[in-house]
Scaffold this active site. Sequence first.
Site, mmCIF file in Angstrom:
data_model
loop_
_atom_site.group_PDB
_atom_site.id
_atom_site.type_symbol
_atom_site.label_atom_id
_atom_site.label_comp_id
_atom_site.label_asym_id
_atom_site.label_seq_id
_atom_site.Cartn_x
_atom_site.Cartn_y
_atom_site.Cartn_z
ATOM 1 N N GLU A 98 44.873 35.379 39.413
ATOM 2 C CA GLU A 98 44.180 35.268 38.127
ATOM 3 C C GLU A 98 43.262 36.484 37.935
ATOM 4 O O GLU A 98 42.779 37.056 38.916
ATOM 5 C CB GLU A 98 43.376 33.949 38.118
ATOM 6 C CG GLU A 98 42.573 33.670 36.886
ATOM 7 C CD GLU A 98 43.385 33.567 35.606
ATOM 8 O OE1 GLU A 98 43.957 34.596 35.206
ATOM 9 O OE2 GLU A 98 43.424 32.491 34.997
ATOM 10 N N ASP A 99 43.048 36.873 36.702
ATOM 11 C CA ASP A 99 42.142 38.009 36.478
ATOM 12 C C ASP A 99 40.677 37.598 36.567
ATOM 13 O O ASP A 99 39.866 38.314 37.130
ATOM 14 C CB ASP A 99 42.443 38.718 35.145
ATOM 15 C CG ASP A 99 42.346 37.797 33.938
ATOM 16 O OD1 ASP A 99 42.424 36.563 34.125
ATOM 17 O OD2 ASP A 99 42.199 38.299 32.821
ATOM 18 N N ASP A 102 35.980 31.940 34.942
ATOM 19 C CA ASP A 102 34.789 31.931 34.090
ATOM 20 C C ASP A 102 34.197 30.515 34.120
ATOM 21 O O ASP A 102 33.425 30.179 35.018
ATOM 22 C CB ASP A 102 35.203 32.377 32.688
ATOM 23 C CG ASP A 102 34.041 32.592 31.749
ATOM 24 O OD1 ASP A 102 32.900 32.242 32.107
ATOM 25 O OD2 ASP A 102 34.246 33.098 30.635
ATOM 26 N N PHE A 151 30.247 40.274 29.406
ATOM 27 C CA PHE A 151 31.587 40.318 28.833
ATOM 28 C C PHE A 151 32.317 41.556 29.320
ATOM 29 O O PHE A 151 31.890 42.676 29.059
ATOM 30 C CB PHE A 151 31.503 40.267 27.313
ATOM 31 C CG PHE A 151 32.838 40.050 26.700
ATOM 32 C CD1 PHE A 151 33.661 39.034 27.158
ATOM 33 C CD2 PHE A 151 33.292 40.871 25.703
ATOM 34 C CE1 PHE A 151 34.921 38.833 26.629
ATOM 35 C CE2 PHE A 151 34.557 40.679 25.154
ATOM 36 C CZ PHE A 151 35.364 39.659 25.630
ATOM 37 N N ARG A 164 43.176 45.684 27.358
ATOM 38 C CA ARG A 164 43.803 45.269 28.620
ATOM 39 C C ARG A 164 44.305 46.484 29.407
ATOM 40 O O ARG A 164 44.354 46.477 30.623
ATOM 41 C CB ARG A 164 45.032 44.380 28.363
ATOM 42 C CG ARG A 164 44.733 43.011 27.830
ATOM 43 C CD ARG A 164 45.989 42.157 27.921
ATOM 44 N NE ARG A 164 45.970 41.013 27.030
ATOM 45 C CZ ARG A 164 45.391 39.839 27.318
ATOM 46 N NH1 ARG A 164 44.774 39.676 28.456
ATOM 47 N NH2 ARG A 164 45.438 38.850 26.450
#
Length: 174
Positions: A98-99, A102, A151, A164
């Site tokens: 997973e990137d 959160d 962010f 991206r």
Amino acid sequence: MDQMQKEILFSREVIDKRVKELAACISQDYEGRELIVIGILKGAFIFMADLIRALSIPCQVDFARLASYGAGSVSSGKVILMNDIEMSIRGKDILIIEDIVDTGITLSYFVQWLKERNPRSLKVCAFLDKRGRRKVTFEADYVGFTIEDGFVVGYGLDFDEKARFLPDVYIMKE
Ligand code: PRP
């Protein structure tokens, strides 16, 4: 967002070094075993491509497309499985890639989804662990970098599908 400035948080050199460290650790842990890595699209595609090429053990790959919708950078908390994996994972060693973690909602959902298919083992490798916004308890087994909040974009991470492609990770500033 267009008025916001961005500042490098993790450069491509720093990322490269950390990805290789993670790959060495994973290769050691799974020595002699057959690993299936499952990337969560879209965000994980760049991290996954780098990570698996740095492994010293063979692996097979599959993908799932999950999305949590919300306005701008705020997750709605509702996860939608848009495309499921194709492979059978029963009795196999599985590593989810997973990137970012959160709120933890996406991975909690997906881990539970995969566990119901009885893999031999199931672990999670996240490029970024954003710890300050958890809504559910979730700990990844392998973590590239930890941040409290902010962010971030680049290296697979987007804002409205933009950014991206950036090779470095940036933090957005007002
Ligand atoms: C992002 C990210 C994770 C998820 C993490 O995906 O790639 O999958 O949010 O958030 P959570 O821990 O709060 O659930 P997103 O839905 O933005 O889709 P994307 O991967 O296509 O960017």
